[in-house]
Scaffold this motif. Structure first.
Motif, PDB file in Angstrom:
ATOM      1  N   HIS A  11       0.817  -1.216   0.000  1.00 32.86           N
ATOM      2  CA  HIS A  11       0.000   0.000   0.000  1.00 32.86           C
ATOM      3  C   HIS A  11       0.853   1.270   0.000  1.00 32.86           C
ATOM      4  N   SER A  12       2.172   1.120   0.057  1.00 35.86           N
ATOM      5  CA  SER A  12       3.071   2.263   0.198  1.00 35.86           C
ATOM      6  C   SER A  12       3.621   2.787  -1.131  1.00 35.86           C
ATOM      7  N   LEU A  13       3.335   2.113  -2.231  1.00 31.34           N
ATOM      8  CA  LEU A  13       3.873   2.535  -3.532  1.00 31.34           C
ATOM      9  C   LEU A  13       2.756   2.669  -4.561  1.00 31.34           C
ATOM     10  N   GLY A  14       1.706   3.356  -4.152  1.00 32.87           N
ATOM     11  CA  GLY A  14       0.566   3.586  -5.027  1.00 32.87           C
ATOM     12  C   GLY A  14      -0.728   3.225  -4.330  1.00 32.87           C
ATOM     13  N   PRO A  15      -1.831   3.769  -4.828  1.00 32.03           N
ATOM     14  CA  PRO A  15      -3.124   3.561  -4.175  1.00 32.03           C
ATOM     15  C   PRO A  15      -3.660   2.137  -4.322  1.00 32.03           C
ATOM     16  N   GLY A  16      -4.403   1.713  -3.305  1.00 31.35           N
ATOM     17  CA  GLY A  16      -5.081   0.423  -3.356  1.00 31.35           C
ATOM     18  C   GLY A  16      -4.176  -0.746  -3.037  1.00 31.35           C
ATOM     19  N   ASN A  17      -4.742  -1.933  -3.145  1.00 30.61           N
ATOM     20  CA  ASN A  17      -3.954  -3.165  -2.994  1.00 30.61           C
ATOM     21  C   ASN A  17      -3.127  -3.354  -4.247  1.00 30.61           C
ATOM     22  N   ARG A  18      -1.808  -3.473  -4.066  1.00 30.64           N
ATOM     23  CA  ARG A  18      -0.909  -3.576  -5.209  1.00 30.64           C
ATOM     24  C   ARG A  18       0.024  -4.758  -5.049  1.00 30.64           C
ATOM     25  N   ILE A  19       0.426  -5.287  -6.170  1.00 32.74           N
ATOM     26  CA  ILE A  19       1.559  -6.198  -6.189  1.00 32.74           C
ATOM     27  C   ILE A  19       2.731  -5.364  -6.702  1.00 32.74           C
ATOM     28  N   CYS A  20       3.870  -5.485  -6.041  1.00 30.82           N
ATOM     29  CA  CYS A  20       5.054  -4.720  -6.436  1.00 30.82           C
ATOM     30  C   CYS A  20       6.174  -5.674  -6.799  1.00 30.82           C
ATOM     31  N   ILE A  21       6.792  -5.385  -7.933  1.00 32.48           N
ATOM     32  CA  ILE A  21       7.962  -6.158  -8.324  1.00 32.48           C
ATOM     33  C   ILE A  21       9.138  -5.200  -8.491  1.00 32.48           C
ATOM     34  N   TRP A  22      10.296  -5.686  -8.083  1.00 31.34           N
ATOM     35  CA  TRP A  22      11.535  -4.936  -8.228  1.00 31.34           C
ATOM     36  C   TRP A  22      12.402  -5.683  -9.227  1.00 31.34           C
ATOM     37  N   THR A  23      12.737  -5.024 -10.313  1.00 29.94           N
ATOM     38  CA  THR A  23      13.624  -5.633 -11.290  1.00 29.94           C
ATOM     39  C   THR A  23      15.055  -5.540 -10.786  1.00 29.94           C
ATOM     40  N   GLN A  24      15.896  -6.397 -11.320  1.00 31.13           N
ATOM     41  CA  GLN A  24      17.290  -6.458 -10.896  1.00 31.13           C
ATOM     42  C   GLN A  24      18.151  -5.793 -11.962  1.00 31.13           C
ATOM     43  N   GLY A  25      18.907  -4.764 -11.571  1.00 27.56           N
ATOM     44  CA  GLY A  25      19.855  -4.123 -12.465  1.00 27.56           C
ATOM     45  C   GLY A  25      19.576  -2.654 -12.699  1.00 27.56           C
ATOM     46  N   CYS A  26      20.578  -1.841 -12.400  1.00 23.75           N
ATOM     47  CA  CYS A  26      20.498  -0.402 -12.678  1.00 23.75           C
ATOM     48  C   CYS A  26      21.916   0.133 -12.813  1.00 23.75           C
ATOM     49  N   SER A  27      22.177   0.822 -13.904  1.00 22.17           N
ATOM     50  CA  SER A  27      23.518   1.351 -14.166  1.00 22.17           C
ATOM     51  C   SER A  27      23.718   2.761 -13.615  1.00 22.17           C
ATOM     52  N   LYS A  28      22.683   3.361 -13.029  1.00 28.34           N
ATOM     53  CA  LYS A  28      22.778   4.766 -12.620  1.00 28.34           C
ATOM     54  C   LYS A  28      23.501   4.963 -11.284  1.00 28.34           C
ATOM     55  N   HIS A  29      23.372   4.029 -10.355  1.00 21.42           N
ATOM     56  CA  HIS A  29      24.048   4.071  -9.058  1.00 21.42           C
ATOM     57  C   HIS A  29      23.884   5.426  -8.353  1.00 21.42           C
ATOM     58  N   CYS A  30      22.651   5.866  -8.200  1.00 22.97           N
ATOM     59  CA  CYS A  30      22.374   7.134  -7.520  1.00 22.97           C
ATOM     60  C   CYS A  30      22.891   7.089  -6.084  1.00 22.97           C
ATOM     61  N   TYR A  31      23.460   8.191  -5.646  1.00 18.96           N
ATOM     62  CA  TYR A  31      23.965   8.307  -4.286  1.00 18.96           C
ATOM     63  C   TYR A  31      22.820   8.100  -3.294  1.00 18.96           C
ATOM     64  N   ARG A  32      23.004   7.202  -2.341  1.00 14.40           N
ATOM     65  CA  ARG A  32      22.006   6.831  -1.342  1.00 14.40           C
ATOM     66  C   ARG A  32      20.723   6.279  -1.965  1.00 14.40           C
ATOM     67  N   CYS A  33      20.901   5.494  -2.983  1.00 18.23           N
ATOM     68  CA  CYS A  33      19.786   4.817  -3.648  1.00 18.23           C
ATOM     69  C   CYS A  33      18.925   4.109  -2.611  1.00 18.23           C
ATOM     70  N   ILE A  34      17.614   4.138  -2.802  1.00 20.57           N
ATOM     71  CA  ILE A  34      16.690   3.484  -1.881  1.00 20.57           C
ATOM     72  C   ILE A  34      16.789   1.959  -1.960  1.00 20.57           C
TER      73      ILE A  34
END
Length: 189
Positions: A11-34
């Motif tokens: 319920h924390s990443l958009g309204p209503g009941n949600r299924i959340c998936i996190w993909t693996q891989g990011c080349s940006k490497h933002c400082y203090r990435c969540i």
């Protein structure tokens, strides 16, 4: 598609009941990435058809009408993302995707033609790199103020505006004796 995590109901990443998936891989490497654990491109590679079946089954079980895709960066796997979105579009009323790319980069094709084609399957896209100095508590659904919420489906604006009145929401899940916290965190002082 390389997947790092699937949680539901969220319920924390958009309204209503949600299924959340996190993909693996990011080349940006933002400082203090969540989600630094999803920056590596190592991870479980799941066939898109199999993944769609798993997501649909979990969504039905947990009465989820919304889907949030985060990462890593889902657009770093745009070919797989495109296939997955086609398979899931008719299952969800609301598909939200987070990306470190800017919408203009996706629209002009610089991220790739498949990435551009993904846009027609999305309801909401939250774009832009995370910038720690721009993380303000009133950035609901965004990590930093430079990120933008784009409504591809304008019929959802009212629903999202109502949802964002609650402010940032954090949730915890327990999996394999580990606690996982999801949502948009306030900047560490």
């Amino acid at each position: 598609m390389k997947i790092g995590r699937i949680l539901s109901p969220v319920h924390s990443l958009g309204p209503g009941n949600r299924i959340c998936i996190w993909t693996q891989g990011c080349s940006k490497h933002c400082y203090r990435c969540i989600s630094p654990e999803f920056q590596s491109f190592d991870g479980k590679d799941i066939n898109e058809n199999t993944l769609a079946k798993i997501i649909i089954e979990i969504a039905k079980k947990n009465h989820c009408t919304g889907l949030t895709i985060s990462g890593g960066d889902p657009f770093e796997q745009s070919e797989s993302l495109y296939i997955l979105l086609q398979l899931l579009r008719n299952t969800f009323d609301d598909i939200l995707v987070y990306t470190g790319y800017e919408l203009s980069e996706i629209e002009n094709g610089s991220v790739g033609e498949k990435a551009k084609k993904c846009l027609s399957y999305l309801d909401v896209i939250i774009d832009g790199r995370y910038i720690d100095e721009l993380n303000f508590n009133d950035c609901i659904l965004r990590g930093s103020i430079n990120q933008n919420i784009h409504f591809m489906n304008t019929q959802l604006i009212k629903n999202y505006n109502e949802y964002m009145q609650y402010g940032r929401i954090l949730e915890s899940f327990v999996h394999n004796q580990d606690t996982i916290v999801t949502g948009i965190f306030n900047k560490e002082e």
